[in-house]
Structures are given as C-alpha cells and as structure tokens.
Design a protein around this motif. Sequence first.
Motif, PDB file in Angstrom:
ATOM      1  N   TYR A  63       1.267  -1.122  -0.550  1.00  0.00           N
ATOM      2  CA  TYR A  63      -0.150   0.054  -0.329  1.00  0.00           C
ATOM      3  C   TYR A  63       0.602   1.183  -0.025  1.00  0.00           C
ATOM      4  O   TYR A  63       1.776   0.951   0.635  1.00  0.00           O
ATOM      5  CB  TYR A  63      -1.320   0.290   0.874  1.00  0.00           C
ATOM      6  CG  TYR A  63      -2.496   1.353   1.204  1.00  0.00           C
ATOM      7  CD1 TYR A  63      -3.456   0.516   0.190  1.00  0.00           C
ATOM      8  CD2 TYR A  63      -1.897   2.214   1.983  1.00  0.00           C
ATOM      9  CE1 TYR A  63      -4.288   1.991   0.682  1.00  0.00           C
ATOM     10  CE2 TYR A  63      -2.684   3.492   1.967  1.00  0.00           C
ATOM     11  CZ  TYR A  63      -3.911   2.950   0.948  1.00  0.00           C
ATOM     12  OH  TYR A  63      -5.103   3.892   0.874  1.00  0.00           O
ATOM     13  N   GLN A  64       0.798   2.093  -1.039  1.00  0.00           N
ATOM     14  CA  GLN A  64       1.727   3.420  -1.127  1.00  0.00           C
ATOM     15  C   GLN A  64       0.570   4.697  -1.129  1.00  0.00           C
ATOM     16  O   GLN A  64      -0.229   4.205  -1.602  1.00  0.00           O
ATOM     17  CB  GLN A  64       1.927   3.014  -2.496  1.00  0.00           C
ATOM     18  CG  GLN A  64       3.161   2.264  -2.466  1.00  0.00           C
ATOM     19  CD  GLN A  64       3.994   1.919  -3.695  1.00  0.00           C
ATOM     20  OE1 GLN A  64       3.467   2.082  -4.579  1.00  0.00           O
ATOM     21  NE2 GLN A  64       4.690   1.024  -4.038  1.00  0.00           N
ATOM     22  N   PHE A  65       1.286   5.464  -0.435  1.00  0.00           N
ATOM     23  CA  PHE A  65       0.731   6.623  -0.309  1.00  0.00           C
ATOM     24  C   PHE A  65       1.144   8.298  -0.475  1.00  0.00           C
ATOM     25  O   PHE A  65       2.912   7.911  -0.939  1.00  0.00           O
ATOM     26  CB  PHE A  65       0.208   6.716   0.569  1.00  0.00           C
ATOM     27  CG  PHE A  65       1.172   6.460   2.409  1.00  0.00           C
ATOM     28  CD1 PHE A  65       1.517   7.837   2.219  1.00  0.00           C
ATOM     29  CD2 PHE A  65       0.991   5.545   2.993  1.00  0.00           C
ATOM     30  CE1 PHE A  65       2.222   7.602   3.954  1.00  0.00           C
ATOM     31  CE2 PHE A  65       1.582   5.165   3.868  1.00  0.00           C
ATOM     32  CZ  PHE A  65       1.965   6.239   4.602  1.00  0.00           C
ATOM     33  N   LYS A  66       1.593   9.254  -0.610  1.00  0.00           N
ATOM     34  CA  LYS A  66       1.927  10.385  -0.752  1.00  0.00           C
ATOM     35  C   LYS A  66       1.323  11.186   0.421  1.00  0.00           C
ATOM     36  O   LYS A  66       0.425  11.119   1.153  1.00  0.00           O
ATOM     37  CB  LYS A  66       1.875  11.283  -2.558  1.00  0.00           C
ATOM     38  CG  LYS A  66       0.707  11.458  -1.768  1.00  0.00           C
ATOM     39  CD  LYS A  66       0.608  12.074  -3.339  1.00  0.00           C
ATOM     40  CE  LYS A  66      -0.406  12.960  -3.542  1.00  0.00           C
ATOM     41  NZ  LYS A  66      -0.883  13.880  -5.805  1.00  0.00           N
ATOM     42  N   VAL A  67       2.953  12.334   0.958  1.00  0.00           N
ATOM     43  CA  VAL A  67       2.468  13.235   1.709  1.00  0.00           C
ATOM     44  C   VAL A  67       2.705  14.674   1.377  1.00  0.00           C
ATOM     45  O   VAL A  67       4.042  14.802   1.024  1.00  0.00           O
ATOM     46  CB  VAL A  67       2.833  12.898   3.101  1.00  0.00           C
ATOM     47  CG1 VAL A  67       2.951  14.005   4.310  1.00  0.00           C
ATOM     48  CG2 VAL A  67       2.495  11.797   3.858  1.00  0.00           C
ATOM     49  N   ALA A  68       2.283  15.331   1.097  1.00  0.00           N
ATOM     50  CA  ALA A  68       2.907  17.017   1.081  1.00  0.00           C
ATOM     51  C   ALA A  68       3.328  17.964   2.493  1.00  0.00           C
ATOM     52  O   ALA A  68       3.422  17.214   3.269  1.00  0.00           O
ATOM     53  CB  ALA A  68       2.466  17.785   0.117  1.00  0.00           C
ATOM     54  N   TYR A  69       4.995  18.211   1.820  1.00  0.00           N
ATOM     55  CA  TYR A  69       5.463  18.568   3.059  1.00  0.00           C
ATOM     56  C   TYR A  69       5.333  20.473   3.128  1.00  0.00           C
ATOM     57  O   TYR A  69       5.850  21.206   2.052  1.00  0.00           O
ATOM     58  CB  TYR A  69       6.792  18.035   3.746  1.00  0.00           C
ATOM     59  CG  TYR A  69       7.794  18.219   2.475  1.00  0.00           C
ATOM     60  CD1 TYR A  69       8.710  19.527   2.044  1.00  0.00           C
ATOM     61  CD2 TYR A  69       7.933  17.390   1.508  1.00  0.00           C
ATOM     62  CE1 TYR A  69       8.933  19.645   1.419  1.00  0.00           C
ATOM     63  CE2 TYR A  69       8.767  17.011   0.599  1.00  0.00           C
ATOM     64  CZ  TYR A  69       9.480  17.866   0.404  1.00  0.00           C
ATOM     65  OH  TYR A  69      10.845  18.468  -0.838  1.00  0.00           O
ATOM     66  N   ASP A  70       5.746  21.281   3.763  1.00  0.00           N
ATOM     67  CA  ASP A  70       5.910  22.734   3.606  1.00  0.00           C
ATOM     68  C   ASP A  70       7.341  22.501   4.576  1.00  0.00           C
ATOM     69  O   ASP A  70       8.493  23.032   3.631  1.00  0.00           O
ATOM     70  CB  ASP A  70       5.703  23.243   4.728  1.00  0.00           C
ATOM     71  CG  ASP A  70       4.184  23.735   3.827  1.00  0.00           C
ATOM     72  OD1 ASP A  70       3.824  24.185   3.295  1.00  0.00           O
ATOM     73  OD2 ASP A  70       3.347  23.394   4.157  1.00  0.00           O
ATOM     74  N   LYS A  71       7.794  21.646   5.110  1.00  0.00           N
ATOM     75  CA  LYS A  71       9.537  20.936   5.904  1.00  0.00           C
ATOM     76  C   LYS A  71       9.889  20.300   5.925  1.00  0.00           C
ATOM     77  O   LYS A  71       9.038  19.550   6.462  1.00  0.00           O
ATOM     78  CB  LYS A  71       9.610  22.441   7.134  1.00  0.00           C
ATOM     79  CG  LYS A  71       9.671  23.550   6.471  1.00  0.00           C
ATOM     80  CD  LYS A  71      10.974  24.540   6.073  1.00  0.00           C
ATOM     81  CE  LYS A  71      10.857  25.630   6.894  1.00  0.00           C
ATOM     82  NZ  LYS A  71       9.027  26.846   5.437  1.00  0.00           N
ATOM     83  N   LEU A  72      10.623  19.486   5.208  1.00  0.00           N
ATOM     84  CA  LEU A  72      11.273  18.062   5.530  1.00  0.00           C
ATOM     85  C   LEU A  72      12.289  17.609   6.330  1.00  0.00           C
ATOM     86  O   LEU A  72      13.450  18.368   5.896  1.00  0.00           O
ATOM     87  CB  LEU A  72      11.306  16.885   3.577  1.00  0.00           C
ATOM     88  CG  LEU A  72      11.480  15.687   3.988  1.00  0.00           C
ATOM     89  CD1 LEU A  72      10.700  14.957   4.391  1.00  0.00           C
ATOM     90  CD2 LEU A  72      11.970  15.766   2.536  1.00  0.00           C
ATOM     91  N   VAL A  73      12.298  16.766   6.655  1.00  0.00           N
ATOM     92  CA  VAL A  73      13.669  16.547   8.121  1.00  0.00           C
ATOM     93  C   VAL A  73      13.519  15.017   7.956  1.00  0.00           C
ATOM     94  O   VAL A  73      13.074  13.865   7.896  1.00  0.00           O
ATOM     95  CB  VAL A  73      13.336  16.855   9.487  1.00  0.00           C
ATOM     96  CG1 VAL A  73      14.303  16.761  10.621  1.00  0.00           C
ATOM     97  CG2 VAL A  73      12.951  18.426   9.762  1.00  0.00           C
ATOM     98  N   ILE A  74      15.246  14.689   7.514  1.00  0.00           N
ATOM     99  CA  ILE A  74      15.665  13.443   6.711  1.00  0.00           C
ATOM    100  C   ILE A  74      16.351  12.902   8.081  1.00  0.00           C
ATOM    101  O   ILE A  74      16.858  13.417   7.858  1.00  0.00           O
ATOM    102  CB  ILE A  74      15.860  13.297   5.711  1.00  0.00           C
ATOM    103  CG1 ILE A  74      15.397  13.599   4.970  1.00  0.00           C
ATOM    104  CG2 ILE A  74      16.113  12.132   4.958  1.00  0.00           C
ATOM    105  CD1 ILE A  74      15.492  14.136   3.480  1.00  0.00           C
ATOM    106  N   ALA A  75      15.165  11.973   8.670  1.00  0.00           N
ATOM    107  CA  ALA A  75      16.417  11.413  10.042  1.00  0.00           C
ATOM    108  C   ALA A  75      16.286  10.035   9.650  1.00  0.00           C
ATOM    109  O   ALA A  75      15.920   9.521  11.208  1.00  0.00           O
ATOM    110  CB  ALA A  75      16.423  11.655  11.491  1.00  0.00           C
ATOM    111  N   ALA A  76      16.605   8.963   9.057  1.00  0.00           N
ATOM    112  CA  ALA A  76      16.568   7.990   8.819  1.00  0.00           C
ATOM    113  C   ALA A  76      17.946   7.037   8.655  1.00  0.00           C
ATOM    114  O   ALA A  76      17.178   5.892   8.984  1.00  0.00           O
ATOM    115  CB  ALA A  76      15.930   7.805   6.841  1.00  0.00           C
TER     116      ALA A  76
END
Length: 544
Positions: free
Chosen positions: A209-222
């Motif tokens: 199951y796949q989906f998307k999320v729009a962001y204003d600010k993105l923090v990548i801490a993967a």
Amino acid sequence: MALARFARNSWTRSGGPFGNSRIEDVFYGVSSRQCCLPSLENPGENNNLSYFSSIKKVNHMTFWSRGIRVTPHYEFPSAEMIAEEYDAEYVEPRYPGLEATKPGEKPRVVVLGTGWAACRFLKGLDNKIFDIVCISPRNHMVFTPLLASTCVGTLEFRSVAEPVSQIQTALAKDPNSYFYLASCIGIDTNKHEVYCETVSNGGLPRDPYQFKVAYDKLVIAAGAEPLTFGIKGVYEHAYFLREVSHAQEIRKKILLNLMLSENPGISEEEKKRLLHCVVIGGGPTGVEFSGELSDFIMKDVRDRYAHVKDYVQVTLIEANEILSSFDVGLRQYATNHLNKSGVCLMGGVVKEVHPKKIVLNDGTDVPYGLLVWSTGVGPSKFVKSLNLPKSPGGRIGVDQWLRVPSVEDVFALGDCAGFLEQTGKPVLPALAQVAEREGKFLVKLFNRIGKENGGKAFSVKDIPLGEPFVYTHLGSMASVGRYKALVDLRQSKDAKGISMAGFLSWLIWRSAYLTRVVSWRNRFYVAVNWATTLVFGRDNSRIG
C-alpha cells in the motif's frame, strides 16, 4: 460527454498530436518534450521513487500552485476541452495521502525516522506552530546504549523502547498530526512530496500500500545501515544489534543453542561450535555485548547449564585495536579485563561467512553457533538512492544549519547526514550524542522560524538562521562487564582530559545512561530490572 470519452480513449491509444506523450502530461500542462513524469502506479525497479528528486524543475505557477488549481495553458485548444472532462469525471489520485497545506492552515513538518535525531527533534517541536507527520517503519525509539543488556536478560526489551507518540503527543492527539508506520521510498523535492510504502501483512486494499504526503518542511533522519563491506554471507547468517527485534533474535539464539547442546548424542565438536559466540567488531557495541555475554556465562550459564558450561566461549574479532577512539590506557585496561573474563580477542579480517563458520583473510576457519556483526554503519540504500548532494562517505550533504543546500525546505540530521566538503567541517561520527545534539539544534531553529512565519514552503529566504551548528564532544563510555566500565571525557582523541576505568566508572556509566533514558516510566523499568538481576539473576526463559 460521449464525444469526450471517445476523443480521450482515441487520444490515449494513438498518442494524439503529442506522439507518445500521455494524456496526463497534457492535463498537467507539460508536454513530453518538456518533462516526463513516470507513472506513480509503477514506480520502477524495487519501487524506488528517488528519481522524482531528479525531475527537471518547471515553473509550477503556470499550472499548479501547492494545492490550488489554476487555469492550465495548453498548446492545443481541443486538448483543453478533453482535459476538463477528464478532470471532472475520470481523474483519481494515484497516490492517496495528505495534500499540500492551504493558506490559513499550520505549516506541516514531515519527519522521516524515529531514531535519536528524529525523536529529539520531535520532542521539542512546537505543535502550536506546526502540524507534524512522522513516517517510520517502527513506532518507537530505541535507547541503543542499553540494547546489549537486553540480549542476555539484564534488561527487558520494553525498558529500551520508547513509543514515539509519548515523545511527541501531538502525533496521537492533534487532528492534523499523524504517525505513519511506513518506509519512505522516494522524494520529489520540486513538488514538496514524499512517497511511502506501508508496512503491512496484506490487510490493506493493496499490498504494498503506497501513499504520498506533501510537506512544507522535510526533516530526513532515516538513520544508517550496518557496514558489511560487501562480504559474502553476512546478511544471510549474521545478527546485527541495532533494533529491539535484533536483540530478541540474539537472545532466542543464545538460549536455543544452550538447550540444544544438552541433547543426547551431540558430539564434543558440535557442542563447542554451538556454544561458540563470535562478535565481529571491537567498537563500543561489540565490546559491551562481549562483556554482557561473559557476565551471563560466568553468573548464570554456569549455574543453570552445568552440563555444558565448559564448552561456552566468546570470541571478539577486530582488524585493528578495540575501542580505537578511547585513550590508550583505557584500551589496554579493556583488553586485560576481557581476557580475564574469558573473552578471546583475535585479530583478523573476515573474508567470507558460511552458515556454521567464518573464514578469515589468512585462511583461518572459525566455527560459530552465534555470529554478531558490529562493524559500524554506513549510508542506507534509501539514502544512496536520493538525488541529493552527498558528503564524504555517502551521507546526505548538509550545510552548517543542517540544510540540504541544493533544494528548498529539506533538512537532514543524524547518521544519514554529514557536512559537505565546502563547509570545511569534518563528517561527524555516527554516535547517539551527535544525533541528539543535532536534533536539539534543529528544533530550536524550526521553532524560531515558525514564530517568524517561516514555516510554510519557500518562506525562509529572508529570515536569519542565527548561529550555525557546532558540535563539542562530551566524551565516551563503555561497559566491559563484571561491574567495570571505561569513562573517557576527552573532547577529541588527541586532547587531554579525564579518563578512568573500574567500578567507579561503572557507577558513572549506569547513572549517566539512567538519566538519559527518555521517560520516567522507562527509567523506572531500567532501575527495577537492574535491581532484580542483581538479586535474582537473569531470566533464561526462551519465549517465541
């Protein structure tokens, strides 16, 4: 209406005046000569959507405005009529999810990960200013310094796991803040969207199951992945020690081997193999696990598995020196103490891993019943796939404010991020204290720019960011078992400072970690577990 359907179907089959361009390209006002957008239904090999980051940037204001539809400009008048019919009746979102925030709504911060950096950032983020979305394949933070203790029953697993919804309560309570149990599979920095794949067992309408999320600010801490150096057989046969699930599997394997070795008919050679625990890597994690394991053997195995106690052995293999970042005197202390505790220290480089033995570069075969791999971490496949600048070593490149400089509104921190060469700063080590300090710095920056109306997308350009991030090392600690530990409070490897070892260092080690555990609930669990183990010994039940 019928004419529109006929024209649309004919258009799709024939390619229309655009040749092979799809009607979707016409609908979005971009011909295939300008920009080719791959279908989101078929994200490509291995479901990797990182190519969205490399799409040629176009002027969104001519056809799209962050969730506000504007009149598109078409090269052909007939295409406009068909597209309007298509828009009204036939367009369905290929990816369900959260659309871009609208004027008047709080800006949305999307955080990828639930490690040290992400959770320190989430904990301090002001939910009165921001809506928060956290996306991670696990719903908790792991207190990794104490993870080795759970493998042998010194601590229970729940003592080192902190639910992310308790770290940032907005994820559980606020109507527009969410936690999604999913993995990010791609980022479109032009459209300010992340694409995710849910962790599921087939209980959803589609799998995956796949989906998307729009962001204003993105923090990548993967985070990062264990380094295997491409050695054959590591992923198939070795255990890592980075997650609670890893510790659970190690614990079950230790106890299973102990019980299997007591069965009648098992040869002496097979008993020695089953009860030989090999640890690869002499860093703090490898040394602490070896110390915990030797404690378990000396105090509990000898009492409860008397028939096979003499066959149990722990071997620590390191190519160079153990605890190389510590003071030379502390390294020597650790070496002597581990030897006295029954841990065999070997020098060597692993060439190949087989189901029941490892082969070293010099041709030596080392049989094992349990193999724990702890040789450090490197960039994950997800980080490698992103079309973002990279720092030395392959991490996501950031500037002095932890921004990814080539794209708008994207930040990175923790083990997945490193300073770009042009900053003149070295790439920081993958340590919990580095990640925590970066999270603390970035959340202060976000809360400040949020109060100055800089939380929305493309809105930070005129806001001063203040002082850049500066990291000061607070020192290192490591337990070596049997109530002994090392404390090295030097700010760097070559600097002068306090370094000590022994029982007092062990008390400092335990006190420091107890105060760093995130919640009072888990501090209570840890203290009770330590007291119970001291009085009654470790639990040796094998559950699962």
